[in-house]
Design a protein around this motif. Structure first.
Motif, PDB file in Angstrom:
ATOM      1  N   VAL A 132       0.838  -1.203   0.000  1.00  0.00           N
ATOM      2  CA  VAL A 132       0.000   0.000   0.000  1.00  0.00           C
ATOM      3  C   VAL A 132       0.872   1.253   0.000  1.00  0.00           C
ATOM      4  O   VAL A 132       0.570   2.240  -0.669  1.00  0.00           O
ATOM      5  CB  VAL A 132      -0.983  -0.008   1.194  1.00  0.00           C
ATOM      6  CG1 VAL A 132      -1.759   1.296   1.272  1.00  0.00           C
ATOM      7  CG2 VAL A 132      -1.943  -1.186   1.092  1.00  0.00           C
ATOM      8  N   ARG A 133       1.992   1.213   0.729  1.00  0.00           N
ATOM      9  CA  ARG A 133       2.919   2.354   0.746  1.00  0.00           C
ATOM     10  C   ARG A 133       3.440   2.633  -0.665  1.00  0.00           C
ATOM     11  O   ARG A 133       3.512   3.794  -1.101  1.00  0.00           O
ATOM     12  CB  ARG A 133       4.093   2.080   1.688  1.00  0.00           C
ATOM     13  CG  ARG A 133       5.058   3.255   1.795  1.00  0.00           C
ATOM     14  CD  ARG A 133       6.224   2.953   2.719  1.00  0.00           C
ATOM     15  NE  ARG A 133       5.789   2.887   4.108  1.00  0.00           N
ATOM     16  CZ  ARG A 133       5.723   1.782   4.842  1.00  0.00           C
ATOM     17  NH1 ARG A 133       6.084   0.616   4.327  1.00  0.00           N
ATOM     18  NH2 ARG A 133       5.307   1.823   6.084  1.00  0.00           N
ATOM     19  N   ILE A 185       1.973   1.946  -3.491  1.00  0.00           N
ATOM     20  CA  ILE A 185       0.875   2.529  -4.266  1.00  0.00           C
ATOM     21  C   ILE A 185       0.699   3.998  -3.894  1.00  0.00           C
ATOM     22  O   ILE A 185       0.561   4.865  -4.764  1.00  0.00           O
ATOM     23  CB  ILE A 185      -0.434   1.742  -4.035  1.00  0.00           C
ATOM     24  CG1 ILE A 185      -0.311   0.341  -4.644  1.00  0.00           C
ATOM     25  CG2 ILE A 185      -1.634   2.491  -4.608  1.00  0.00           C
ATOM     26  CD1 ILE A 185      -1.409  -0.610  -4.231  1.00  0.00           C
ATOM     27  N   ALA A 186       0.732   4.277  -2.585  1.00  0.00           N
ATOM     28  CA  ALA A 186       0.528   5.652  -2.111  1.00  0.00           C
ATOM     29  C   ALA A 186       1.589   6.597  -2.653  1.00  0.00           C
ATOM     30  O   ALA A 186       1.291   7.753  -2.958  1.00  0.00           O
ATOM     31  CB  ALA A 186       0.528   5.679  -0.578  1.00  0.00           C
ATOM     32  N   GLU A 242      -5.915  11.544  -1.033  1.00  0.00           N
ATOM     33  CA  GLU A 242      -5.929  10.100  -1.305  1.00  0.00           C
ATOM     34  C   GLU A 242      -4.673   9.427  -0.757  1.00  0.00           C
ATOM     35  O   GLU A 242      -4.746   8.343  -0.161  1.00  0.00           O
ATOM     36  CB  GLU A 242      -6.048   9.838  -2.803  1.00  0.00           C
ATOM     37  CG  GLU A 242      -7.418  10.132  -3.356  1.00  0.00           C
ATOM     38  CD  GLU A 242      -7.518   9.780  -4.817  1.00  0.00           C
ATOM     39  OE1 GLU A 242      -6.950   8.762  -5.236  1.00  0.00           O
ATOM     40  OE2 GLU A 242      -8.171  10.550  -5.539  1.00  0.00           O
ATOM     41  N   ARG A 243      -3.528  10.068  -0.971  1.00  0.00           N
ATOM     42  CA  ARG A 243      -2.267   9.509  -0.468  1.00  0.00           C
ATOM     43  C   ARG A 243      -2.302   9.397   1.059  1.00  0.00           C
ATOM     44  O   ARG A 243      -1.899   8.397   1.633  1.00  0.00           O
ATOM     45  CB  ARG A 243      -1.080  10.334  -0.927  1.00  0.00           C
ATOM     46  CG  ARG A 243       0.259   9.709  -0.553  1.00  0.00           C
ATOM     47  CD  ARG A 243       1.464  10.460  -1.101  1.00  0.00           C
ATOM     48  NE  ARG A 243       1.441  11.883  -0.777  1.00  0.00           N
ATOM     49  CZ  ARG A 243       1.166  12.856  -1.636  1.00  0.00           C
ATOM     50  NH1 ARG A 243       0.905  12.589  -2.901  1.00  0.00           N
ATOM     51  NH2 ARG A 243       1.164  14.120  -1.254  1.00  0.00           N
ATOM     52  N   ARG A 282      -4.950   9.065   2.972  1.00  0.00           N
ATOM     53  CA  ARG A 282      -5.848   7.966   3.346  1.00  0.00           C
ATOM     54  C   ARG A 282      -5.130   6.624   3.229  1.00  0.00           C
ATOM     55  O   ARG A 282      -5.261   5.769   4.098  1.00  0.00           O
ATOM     56  CB  ARG A 282      -7.101   7.974   2.486  1.00  0.00           C
ATOM     57  CG  ARG A 282      -8.166   8.871   3.046  1.00  0.00           C
ATOM     58  CD  ARG A 282      -9.500   8.618   2.370  1.00  0.00           C
ATOM     59  NE  ARG A 282      -9.882   9.894   1.783  1.00  0.00           N
ATOM     60  CZ  ARG A 282     -10.293  10.090   0.551  1.00  0.00           C
ATOM     61  NH1 ARG A 282     -10.392   9.094  -0.274  1.00  0.00           N
ATOM     62  NH2 ARG A 282     -10.600  11.289   0.128  1.00  0.00           N
ATOM     63  N   LEU A 283      -4.384   6.462   2.155  1.00  0.00           N
ATOM     64  CA  LEU A 283      -3.644   5.207   1.987  1.00  0.00           C
ATOM     65  C   LEU A 283      -2.569   5.051   3.062  1.00  0.00           C
ATOM     66  O   LEU A 283      -2.336   3.947   3.565  1.00  0.00           O
ATOM     67  CB  LEU A 283      -3.020   5.134   0.590  1.00  0.00           C
ATOM     68  CG  LEU A 283      -3.993   4.866  -0.544  1.00  0.00           C
ATOM     69  CD1 LEU A 283      -3.277   4.948  -1.887  1.00  0.00           C
ATOM     70  CD2 LEU A 283      -4.651   3.505  -0.382  1.00  0.00           C
ATOM     71  N   VAL A 294      -3.976   3.595   6.090  1.00  0.00           N
ATOM     72  CA  VAL A 294      -4.094   2.142   5.964  1.00  0.00           C
ATOM     73  C   VAL A 294      -2.743   1.494   6.261  1.00  0.00           C
ATOM     74  O   VAL A 294      -2.669   0.486   6.970  1.00  0.00           O
ATOM     75  CB  VAL A 294      -4.611   1.750   4.558  1.00  0.00           C
ATOM     76  CG1 VAL A 294      -4.549   0.242   4.351  1.00  0.00           C
ATOM     77  CG2 VAL A 294      -6.020   2.268   4.344  1.00  0.00           C
ATOM     78  N   VAL A 295      -1.678   2.079   5.740  1.00  0.00           N
ATOM     79  CA  VAL A 295      -0.322   1.577   6.014  1.00  0.00           C
ATOM     80  C   VAL A 295      -0.078   1.562   7.522  1.00  0.00           C
ATOM     81  O   VAL A 295       0.396   0.556   8.075  1.00  0.00           O
ATOM     82  CB  VAL A 295       0.749   2.444   5.297  1.00  0.00           C
ATOM     83  CG1 VAL A 295       2.143   2.127   5.806  1.00  0.00           C
ATOM     84  CG2 VAL A 295       0.666   2.262   3.792  1.00  0.00           C
TER      85      VAL A 295
END
Length: 71
Positions: free
Chosen positions: A24-25, A27-28, A36-37, A39-40, A43-44
């Motif tokens: 996820v990192r 992708i972010a 959006e970054r 928010r991701l 999640v990380v």
């Protein structure tokens, strides 16, 4: 022994959560929208915290863990 298996299972979960956090990192890092970054990255952080919990509870004796949870 069941306790050893539980420790291995939690260690495996911790590895899985760390691997997901890294995915996820990655992708972010490619996202240009700050919201959006961010928010991701939350999640990380969640995945990393779950990994820490799995590692910590995997090292604790199940009886001690039960005492901690009940208090």
């Amino acid at each position: 022994m069941p306790e050893e298996r539980e420790m291995r299972d939690k260690a495996d979960l911790a590895k899985r959560y760390r691997r997901l956090a890294e995915e996820v990192r990655t992708i972010a890092q490619g996202i240009y929208d700050d919201e959006e970054r961010n928010r991701l990255m939350e999640v990380v952080n969640d995945y990393e915290q779950w990994a820490i919990v799995m590692e910590a509870t995997g090292r604790l004796n199940p009886r001690h863990l039960a005492l901690l949870i009940s208090n």
